[in-house]
Design an enzyme around this catalytic site. Structure first.
Site, short mmCIF file in Angstrom:
data_model
loop_
_atom_site.label_atom_id
_atom_site.label_comp_id
_atom_site.label_asym_id
_atom_site.label_seq_id
_atom_site.Cartn_x
_atom_site.Cartn_y
_atom_site.Cartn_z
N THR A 82 47.02 12.44 37.41
CA THR A 82 47.38 13.78 37.86
C THR A 82 48.66 13.75 38.69
O THR A 82 49.52 14.63 38.57
CB THR A 82 46.24 14.39 38.69
N HIS A 103 51.55 13.61 36.40
CA HIS A 103 51.85 14.93 35.83
C HIS A 103 52.68 15.75 36.82
O HIS A 103 53.65 16.42 36.43
CB HIS A 103 50.55 15.67 35.51
N CYS A 113 33.35 25.51 47.60
CA CYS A 113 33.24 26.61 48.56
C CYS A 113 31.92 26.56 49.31
O CYS A 113 31.79 27.15 50.39
CB CYS A 113 33.39 27.95 47.84
N CYS A 127 27.37 25.77 43.69
CA CYS A 127 27.21 24.98 44.91
C CYS A 127 25.78 25.03 45.43
O CYS A 127 25.24 24.02 45.89
CB CYS A 127 28.17 25.47 45.99
#
Length: 345
Positions: A43, A46, A96, A102
């Site tokens: 990542t 990238h 979150c 979650c």
């Protein structure tokens, strides 16, 4: 402090001096971590190249990086899970903690997910502010160099652990760092035969070193024919790590009727395969893998490394000073490495 940043839109990163965060910058559940090791991920490459995905996601200026091992040096007023002096690694997925996912034990696919070093400032810096919700206190027996790659190691575990591998024949398509880790995990989990498909000479050599029983170069031989020469019924499990459409299609053809497929590789767009004949009519079960199960996967990773059941020295090929970060990215860009770890001590 020193930090590696995407300072503005465009290719490249810069190492520059930025303000060091302190306790006054912490929210109630934030933790200030002295980063001691950070490793480079695909990542990050990238973001360095400023490809189409990066342009659509990254908002400069941003401190990049998300794989790390460090020491807690200050905590927010409501922090209870870690203490000053603890050694910690960081989960990349920042949940979150209030959405449906979650609340039902699936924080890794949080509906409102943010990613460390992508949506928030990351860990390519001497100090980083990280939510306590994503910190993992790793066992003291685990070297810092290996603790810094627990996050991608967790990817490999999550991919391999969706099914029982005991006595199973396993095909791994793609022997990048996570694929290499998956070889060792499959062996520890009791796989009878681990076959690896890979075209890169260095990665073929590393697959041998990491314990693959059979390695097939699909640029030289027909993967499907070679697998069925070895196993009359094909493999029981496919672990797709390549993100290559042809590798995935051939891998599916190698799976026995009623077998299982775990897909971590990212294809970067639509892929055209015969879903009916390759998957539905053959009764395959396909799992899509993202991140690590929080924190079940981390517990497994910690135990495997603490007990020395997996040797990540066969995957971590370069440990270099933080100031030489450009060398690390060059190695990654040229695929001349396994995992590259930056040392900030």
């Amino acid at each position: 402090m020193k930090a590696i940043m995407k300072e503005k839109a465009g290719p490249g990163l810069v190492l520059k001096e930025v303000k060091k965060p302190d306790v006054n910058d912490l929210g109630p559940r934030d933790v200030l971590v002295k980063v001691r090791r950070a490793s480079i991920c695909g990542t990050d490459v990238h973001i360095y190249k400023w490809d189409e995905w990066s342009q659509s996601r990254i908002i400069p200026p941003l401190i990049t990086g998300h794989e790390m091992a460090g020491e807690v040096v200050a905590v927010g007023s409501a922090v209870t899970r870690v203490s000053i002096g603890d050694l910690v690694a960081a989960e990349t997925h920042i949940p979150c903690e209030s959405c449906y996912q979650c609340k039902t034990g699936r924080m890794h696919v949080c509906k409102n997910l943010k990613i460390l070093g992508v949506d928030t400032n990351g860990v390519f810096a001497e100090y980083a502010i990280i939510p306590e919700s994503v910190l993992w206190r790793f066992s003291s027996e685990i070297p810092l160099d290996f603790a810094s790659v627990m996050e991608p190691f967790g990817n490999a575990i999550h991919t391999a652990a969706v099914t029982n591998l005991l006595g199973k024949n396993v095909l791994i398509t793609g022997a990048g760092p996570i694929g290499l880790m998956a070889i060792q995990i499959a062996k520890v989990a009791g796989a009878s035969t681990v076959i690896v498909s890979e075209v890169d000479p260095m990665r073929i050599k590393m697959a041998q070193e990491n314990g693959a029983d059979v390695i097939i170069n699909p640029a030289e031989k027909d993967l499907v024919k070679e697998v069925y020469k070895i196993l009359d019924d094909g493999v029981d499990v496919l672990l797709e790590m390549s993100g290559n459409r042809k590798a995935f299609e051939d891998g599916l053809k190698c799976v026995t009727m009623g077998g299982e497929v775990s897909v971590l590789g990212i294809f970067g767009g639509k892929i055209d395969i015969s879903f009916d004949s390759l998957i539905t009519m053959r009764g395959l079960t396909v799992y899509g893998i993202t991140g690590r199960r929080m924190f079940e996967t981390w517990r497994i990773a910690d135990e495997l490394l603490r007990a020395k059941k997996v040797d990540l020295s066969k995957v971590v090929t370069h440990i270099i000073p933080f100031e030489q970060w450009e060398k690390g990215f060059e190695l990654m860009l040229n695929k001349q490495c396994g995992k590259v770890v930056l040392n900030l001590d």
